[in-house]
Scaffold this active site. Structure first.
Site, PDB file in Angstrom:
ATOM      1  N   HIS A 166     -12.780  49.227  71.086  1.00  0.00           N
ATOM      2  CA  HIS A 166     -13.049  49.023  69.650  1.00  0.00           C
ATOM      3  C   HIS A 166     -11.956  49.671  68.793  1.00  0.00           C
ATOM      4  O   HIS A 166     -12.222  50.074  67.661  1.00  0.00           O
ATOM      5  CB  HIS A 166     -14.411  49.587  69.243  1.00  0.00           C
ATOM      6  CG  HIS A 166     -15.519  49.238  70.189  1.00  0.00           C
ATOM      7  ND1 HIS A 166     -16.295  48.105  70.034  1.00  0.00           N
ATOM      8  CD2 HIS A 166     -15.953  49.837  71.323  1.00  0.00           C
ATOM      9  CE1 HIS A 166     -17.182  48.048  71.023  1.00  0.00           C
ATOM     10  NE2 HIS A 166     -16.983  49.080  71.835  1.00  0.00           N
ATOM     11  N   SER A 287      13.781  45.539  55.153  1.00  0.00           N
ATOM     12  CA  SER A 287      13.186  44.930  53.968  1.00  0.00           C
ATOM     13  C   SER A 287      14.272  44.755  52.921  1.00  0.00           C
ATOM     14  O   SER A 287      15.162  45.593  52.803  1.00  0.00           O
ATOM     15  CB  SER A 287      12.077  45.843  53.433  1.00  0.00           C
ATOM     16  OG  SER A 287      11.866  45.589  52.058  1.00  0.00           O
ATOM     17  N   LYS A 293      12.357  50.666  55.199  1.00  0.00           N
ATOM     18  CA  LYS A 293      11.534  49.885  56.122  1.00  0.00           C
ATOM     19  C   LYS A 293      12.264  49.452  57.397  1.00  0.00           C
ATOM     20  O   LYS A 293      13.436  49.119  57.397  1.00  0.00           O
ATOM     21  CB  LYS A 293      11.020  48.599  55.432  1.00  0.00           C
ATOM     22  CG  LYS A 293       9.940  48.821  54.416  1.00  0.00           C
ATOM     23  CD  LYS A 293       8.654  49.423  54.985  1.00  0.00           C
ATOM     24  CE  LYS A 293       7.890  48.465  55.866  1.00  0.00           C
ATOM     25  NZ  LYS A 293       7.287  47.382  55.083  1.00  0.00           N
ATOM     26  N   GLU A 300       5.773  40.421  65.592  1.00  0.00           N
ATOM     27  CA  GLU A 300       4.926  39.604  64.707  1.00  0.00           C
ATOM     28  C   GLU A 300       5.124  38.119  64.980  1.00  0.00           C
ATOM     29  O   GLU A 300       4.176  37.327  64.954  1.00  0.00           O
ATOM     30  CB  GLU A 300       5.245  39.915  63.241  1.00  0.00           C
ATOM     31  CG  GLU A 300       4.809  41.309  62.825  1.00  0.00           C
ATOM     32  CD  GLU A 300       5.325  41.671  61.441  1.00  0.00           C
ATOM     33  OE1 GLU A 300       4.520  41.797  60.526  1.00  0.00           O
ATOM     34  OE2 GLU A 300       6.551  41.816  61.275  1.00  0.00           O
TER      35      GLU A 300
END
Ligand code: ARG
Length: 492
Positions: A166, A287, A293, A300
């Site tokens: 979980h 970024s 970043k 992804e």
């Protein structure tokens, strides 16, 4: 390969005998598959070389024409490989394009190639030959990912991290064990592709349009020439099913689902919240506005492209589900999705191994997290069970210890002897296991995270990988030998 889609001219089609009008311009566009099935050119020529050899051997066409056809097909293959072949939209598909060019090269003898054959069994063969190669190529790619995971596991036999359920810290595990979980998944993916290979590697030629052909063809001989393991046993089925494409897409969907879960963990682990891993600069991006970043775009995209592959699976299942036997033009829609799925997965299998190899893990951060959140509670209960307490009672008691600790902002190691004793005399008498290593070492059950078990699992996996690689290479060479024999014109 050159891709100039010449506009249709009113010239007649290879199937034009019963037609008195040219095809509508937009129908040409809709009907044609040449814009994508040109990828099958090599397989189309291989299939034709085998077919024509059989036709001559069976005395169905004159040897002299078979020789001319064979030479013509080899010339066309050369043109295709050098990018000199001109594709025309009006030729519809790869099969008619090759036949049209063959006629230009050798004249009327070209007209004998399509004896005892239909584009329906021809396209089924081409796609089976393509899928056979795709399975081997992707199998080898999966092998590279497994190798990278095994190398990582080997380096992290002593790195402990929290195991989660979980997404809550549950029990400590070895990082090597975690990677081995993916190895186990990928071996099943390989196994599925290997099973599919057996079903794909069968020749549909001889099915003709749907009912079989009226000539004394030798279907098995064609299969042998192509290093296929047999023939499709029903002509209607041979031309109308694409279950092998669906299976292939299903296998790739599962593979991608596994890789997507791995990618998701890398996304989580590389976040400031986890801080378990740093992705190498070569496999991350920045970024345009936030200078600080470093984004896990590769991971992804692996996650996102899984949706794309699953989409192709769903698409083809939907195309197939309502089709009456036998061939229907709907089947032409099988190709773009499967080509795209193959390209997508191939690219990911290329990027993933070096990305995995360059990950930098923060072992101390992981160990710290592994020890937190009372992740040794189960071990404490097990300790009491070993002293004779029933497990349910131990579970309840440790639950009370956890509640006490939470109320007093303490962790297990900070409890005094008196505090332990206040819960149960057994806890005063014996020292409970309180380190992550105690927890990991205690799990020497087959398949568990105990270091001995993990070492054994890694050894077995390395041996299994070597076996899989050998199988893939042997099969690749068997096919390559048959193909080069066909292409050189040598006989069996
Ligand atoms: N381009 C077609 C396909 O991909 C080839 C088979 C065409 N057969 C036919 N009867 N029109 O399915």
């Amino acid at each position: 390969m050159s891709r100039s889609w010449n506009l249709p001219s009113p010239s007649s089609k290879l199937w034009g005998g019963r037609f008195s009008k040219a095809t509508d311009r937009w129908v040409e566009e809709l009907n044609a598959s040449i814009t994508f099935d040109h990828r099958l050119a090599y397989y189309d020529i291989l299939g034709s070389l085998a077919h024509v050899r059989m036709l001559a051997r069976q005395g169905i066409i004159p040897e002299i024409d078979a020789v001319a056809i064979g030479e013509g097909l080899r010339t066309i293959l050369g043109e295709l490989q050098r990018g000199e072949f001109t594709f025309r939209l009006e030729d519809e598909d790869i099969h008619l394009s090759v036949e049209r060019r063959l006629r230009e090269l050798i004249g009327p003898a070209a007209g004998r190639l399509h004896t005892a054959r239909s584009r329906n069994d021809q396209v089924a063969l081409d796609l089976r030959l393509w899928t056979r190669d795709a399975v081997i190529a992707l199998g080898q790619g999966i092998g590279e990912v497994v190798r990278a995971l095994l190398d990582l596991a080997d380096q992290h036999r002593e790195t402990v991290l929290p195991g989660y359920t979980h997404l809550q810290r549950a029990q400590p595990v070895l990082l090597a064990h975690h990677f081995h979980a993916y190895v186990a998944m990928l071996f099943r993916d390989l196994e599925r592709l290997r099973e599919l290979y057996r079903r794909v590697n069968r020749s549909p030629l001889g099915a003709g349009a749907l009912a079989g052909v009226t000539y004394p063809v030798d279907r098995q001989y064609v299969a042998d020439l192509l290093a296929m393991d047999g023939i499709c046993e029903n002509s209607l089925d041979a031309v109308s099913d694409r279950d092998f494409v669906i299976e292939f897409l299903g296998d790739l969907s599962l593979l991608m689902t596994h890789l997507s879960r791995l990618a998701e963990e890398l996304i989580l682990w590389s976040s400031g919240e986890f801080g378990f891993v740093e992705i190498d600069d070569a496999y991350a991006t920045g970024s345009s506005i936030m200078p600080q970043k470093k984004n896990p775009d590769v991971a992804e995209l692996i996650r996102a492209k899984t949706g794309r592959v699953v989409g192709h699976l769903t698409g083809l299942l939907t195309v197939l589900k309502g089709l009456p036997l036998a061939y229907n033009k709907d089947l032409q829609e099988d190709k773009e999705g499967v080509f795209d799925a193959f390209d997508t997965v191939s690219l990911i299998l290329r990027v993933l191994p070096p990305m995995l190899r360059t990950l930098r893990f923060r072992a101390s951060r992981m160990a710290e997290a592994a020890a937190g959140s009372f992740s040794l509670a189960t071990d404490l209960a097990d300790h009491l069970v070993r002293q004779g307490m029933p497990f349910r009672e131990a579970h309840e008691l440790v639950g009370r210890v956890v509640a006490y600790c939470e109320a007093n902002t303490k962790d297990f190691p900070e409890l005094t002897a008196a505090e332990w004793a206040s819960f149960h005399p057994l806890l005063a008498e014996t020292r409970p296991p309180l380190t992550v290593w105690d927890a990991v070492r205690a799990r020497e059950v087959p398949g568990g995270t105990g270091p001995g078990q993990v070492s054994q699992a890694l050894e077995q996996a390395a041996a299994r990988l070597a076996e899989e690689i050998v199988w893939l290479e042997v099969e690749r060479q068997r096919v390559a030998t048959a193909e080069s024999r066909l292409l050189s014109g040598a006989s069996l």
